[in-house]
Design a protein around this motif. Structure first.
Motif, PDB file in Angstrom:
ATOM      1  N   ARG A  37       4.906  12.873  -1.184  1.00  0.00           N
ATOM      2  CA  ARG A  37       4.544  11.565  -1.726  1.00  0.00           C
ATOM      3  C   ARG A  37       4.803  11.574  -3.229  1.00  0.00           C
ATOM      4  O   ARG A  37       4.121  12.258  -3.980  1.00  0.00           O
ATOM      5  CB  ARG A  37       3.063  11.303  -1.433  1.00  0.00           C
ATOM      6  CG  ARG A  37       2.591   9.911  -1.808  1.00  0.00           C
ATOM      7  CD  ARG A  37       1.082   9.814  -1.612  1.00  0.00           C
ATOM      8  NE  ARG A  37       0.619   8.477  -1.878  1.00  0.00           N
ATOM      9  CZ  ARG A  37       0.387   7.552  -0.951  1.00  0.00           C
ATOM     10  NH1 ARG A  37       0.569   7.828   0.317  1.00  0.00           N
ATOM     11  NH2 ARG A  37      -0.032   6.344  -1.287  1.00  0.00           N
ATOM     12  N   GLY A  38       5.781  10.787  -3.681  1.00  0.00           N
ATOM     13  CA  GLY A  38       6.125  10.736  -5.102  1.00  0.00           C
ATOM     14  C   GLY A  38       5.711   9.431  -5.748  1.00  0.00           C
ATOM     15  O   GLY A  38       5.002   8.611  -5.158  1.00  0.00           O
ATOM     16  N   ARG A  39       6.167   9.223  -6.971  1.00  0.00           N
ATOM     17  CA  ARG A  39       5.763   8.056  -7.749  1.00  0.00           C
ATOM     18  C   ARG A  39       6.221   6.740  -7.122  1.00  0.00           C
ATOM     19  O   ARG A  39       5.501   5.739  -7.151  1.00  0.00           O
ATOM     20  CB  ARG A  39       6.302   8.183  -9.177  1.00  0.00           C
ATOM     21  CG  ARG A  39       5.928   7.043 -10.120  1.00  0.00           C
ATOM     22  CD  ARG A  39       4.437   6.904 -10.295  1.00  0.00           C
ATOM     23  NE  ARG A  39       4.106   5.867 -11.277  1.00  0.00           N
ATOM     24  CZ  ARG A  39       2.926   5.259 -11.341  1.00  0.00           C
ATOM     25  NH1 ARG A  39       1.942   5.591 -10.524  1.00  0.00           N
ATOM     26  NH2 ARG A  39       2.703   4.329 -12.261  1.00  0.00           N
ATOM     27  N   ALA A  40       7.423   6.708  -6.533  1.00  0.00           N
ATOM     28  CA  ALA A  40       7.921   5.473  -5.935  1.00  0.00           C
ATOM     29  C   ALA A  40       7.016   5.011  -4.794  1.00  0.00           C
ATOM     30  O   ALA A  40       6.668   3.824  -4.698  1.00  0.00           O
ATOM     31  CB  ALA A  40       9.346   5.665  -5.430  1.00  0.00           C
ATOM     32  N   VAL A  41       6.618   5.939  -3.942  1.00  0.00           N
ATOM     33  CA  VAL A  41       5.733   5.601  -2.833  1.00  0.00           C
ATOM     34  C   VAL A  41       4.371   5.167  -3.368  1.00  0.00           C
ATOM     35  O   VAL A  41       3.755   4.221  -2.862  1.00  0.00           O
ATOM     36  CB  VAL A  41       5.591   6.800  -1.867  1.00  0.00           C
ATOM     37  CG1 VAL A  41       4.434   6.592  -0.908  1.00  0.00           C
ATOM     38  CG2 VAL A  41       6.888   7.016  -1.108  1.00  0.00           C
ATOM     39  N   GLU A  42       3.915   5.854  -4.398  1.00  0.00           N
ATOM     40  CA  GLU A  42       2.642   5.502  -5.041  1.00  0.00           C
ATOM     41  C   GLU A  42       2.665   4.048  -5.517  1.00  0.00           C
ATOM     42  O   GLU A  42       1.732   3.278  -5.304  1.00  0.00           O
ATOM     43  CB  GLU A  42       2.413   6.441  -6.225  1.00  0.00           C
ATOM     44  CG  GLU A  42       0.990   6.593  -6.664  1.00  0.00           C
ATOM     45  CD  GLU A  42       0.885   7.662  -7.750  1.00  0.00           C
ATOM     46  OE1 GLU A  42       0.893   7.273  -8.939  1.00  0.00           O
ATOM     47  OE2 GLU A  42       0.814   8.851  -7.418  1.00  0.00           O
ATOM     48  N   LEU A  43       3.782   3.667  -6.167  1.00  0.00           N
ATOM     49  CA  LEU A  43       3.920   2.307  -6.691  1.00  0.00           C
ATOM     50  C   LEU A  43       4.025   1.296  -5.553  1.00  0.00           C
ATOM     51  O   LEU A  43       3.451   0.197  -5.615  1.00  0.00           O
ATOM     52  CB  LEU A  43       5.159   2.223  -7.578  1.00  0.00           C
ATOM     53  CG  LEU A  43       5.111   2.962  -8.905  1.00  0.00           C
ATOM     54  CD1 LEU A  43       6.510   3.121  -9.482  1.00  0.00           C
ATOM     55  CD2 LEU A  43       4.206   2.227  -9.882  1.00  0.00           C
ATOM     56  N   ALA A  44       4.774   1.649  -4.503  1.00  0.00           N
ATOM     57  CA  ALA A  44       5.012   0.717  -3.402  1.00  0.00           C
ATOM     58  C   ALA A  44       3.750   0.433  -2.602  1.00  0.00           C
ATOM     59  O   ALA A  44       3.611  -0.645  -2.015  1.00  0.00           O
ATOM     60  CB  ALA A  44       6.100   1.258  -2.483  1.00  0.00           C
ATOM     61  N   THR A  45       2.833   1.394  -2.573  1.00  0.00           N
ATOM     62  CA  THR A  45       1.644   1.232  -1.747  1.00  0.00           C
ATOM     63  C   THR A  45       0.410   0.822  -2.551  1.00  0.00           C
ATOM     64  O   THR A  45      -0.666   0.714  -2.002  1.00  0.00           O
ATOM     65  CB  THR A  45       1.340   2.539  -0.980  1.00  0.00           C
ATOM     66  OG1 THR A  45       1.242   3.626  -1.917  1.00  0.00           O
ATOM     67  CG2 THR A  45       2.439   2.845   0.025  1.00  0.00           C
ATOM     68  N   MET A  46       0.586   0.593  -3.845  1.00  0.00           N
ATOM     69  CA  MET A  46      -0.553   0.161  -4.658  1.00  0.00           C
ATOM     70  C   MET A  46      -0.928  -1.275  -4.329  1.00  0.00           C
ATOM     71  O   MET A  46      -0.065  -2.103  -4.058  1.00  0.00           O
ATOM     72  CB  MET A  46      -0.257   0.332  -6.156  1.00  0.00           C
ATOM     73  CG  MET A  46       0.838  -0.567  -6.689  1.00  0.00           C
ATOM     74  SD  MET A  46       1.312  -0.179  -8.399  1.00  0.00           S
ATOM     75  CE  MET A  46      -0.183  -0.618  -9.263  1.00  0.00           C
ATOM     76  N   ARG A  47      -2.190  -1.570  -4.300  1.00  0.00           N
ATOM     77  CA  ARG A  47      -2.666  -2.925  -3.979  1.00  0.00           C
ATOM     78  C   ARG A  47      -3.765  -3.336  -4.964  1.00  0.00           C
ATOM     79  O   ARG A  47      -4.512  -2.512  -5.435  1.00  0.00           O
ATOM     80  CB  ARG A  47      -3.231  -2.967  -2.562  1.00  0.00           C
ATOM     81  CG  ARG A  47      -2.132  -2.833  -1.480  1.00  0.00           C
ATOM     82  CD  ARG A  47      -1.231  -4.061  -1.442  1.00  0.00           C
ATOM     83  NE  ARG A  47      -0.209  -3.936  -0.417  1.00  0.00           N
ATOM     84  CZ  ARG A  47       1.011  -3.451  -0.648  1.00  0.00           C
ATOM     85  NH1 ARG A  47       1.341  -3.056  -1.854  1.00  0.00           N
ATOM     86  NH2 ARG A  47       1.896  -3.369   0.328  1.00  0.00           N
TER      87      ARG A  47
END
Length: 200
Positions: free
Chosen positions: A190-200
């Motif tokens: 799990r990297g930064r892109a996934v972190e950003l994509a799943t932020m709500r």
């Protein structure tokens, strides 16, 4: 001798049937570049939002709508069908864009999933002009029959073999994925892109 001939005939029939049913799994590619698509209406004078429809595989159409520097990508037999799929309502909160190449995972000629690279803006990582750098992520989407929705996310920077992971996720999960019930799978590190994509 007759018995041997019968056995050989039966074996030959079985081999032929297995060969016909065991279709190969593989990838093909299409473009969603504006030059290869049809723009729907004119860009909005208020915010520059655009919608285009692009030819996919096996009679499927790809709908790409951009609004407020964010995109949605959906698939259907036509634009109306694509706009009614769950994928048409999936937005990433940060600014984002999708690349113009789609990888279609298929059994024989029938696609069951698509893989597309997205770029998610990271406001905490500005460039020299103060604009956010983007982080790359692969999105695996299930295709008809059944609903169209995101199945898996693979961080393209955190995983050196991101393409292979995305293909495996498509092959393993897409056809049995229940849109609206199953959670999108995070595959690999799990990297930064996934972190950003799943932020709500």
């Amino acid at each position: 001798m007759n018995r041997i001939r019968i056995i050989l005939a039966v074996l030959t029939s079985c081999i032929a049937l297995n060969g016909a049913s065991a279709q190969s799994m593989g990838s093909t590619y299409t473009s969603t570049a504006p030059k290869d698509c049809r723009q729907v209406g004119k860009p909005s004078e208020l915010d520059g939002s655009t919608t285009r429809v692009c030819p996919g595989k096996n009679g499927l159409m790809v709908l790409i709508a951009e609004d407020d520097l964010r995109e949605i990508v959906s698939v259907g037999r036509n634009r109306k069908a694509a706009a009614e799929e769950p994928a048409a309502n999936i937005w990433f909160e940060p600014f984002n864009s999708s690349e113009t190449t789609i990888e279609w995972r298929s059994v024989g000629t029938k696609p069951f999933a698509m893989i597309q690279r997205w770029h998610i803006a990271d406001s905490s990582d500005p460039d020299k002009q103060g604009r956010p750098n983007t982080k790359a992520m692969l999105v695996v989407t299930r295709l008809p029959p059944g609903p169209v929705c995101h199945v898996a996310y693979v961080d393209a920077i955190a995983n050196p073999s991101a393409n292979e992971l995305a293909r495996k996720a498509a092959d393993d999960f897409a056809r049995g994925f229940a849109c609206g019930k199953d959670e999108v799978k995070i595959v690999g590190t799990r990297g930064r892109a996934v972190e950003l994509a799943t932020m709500r």
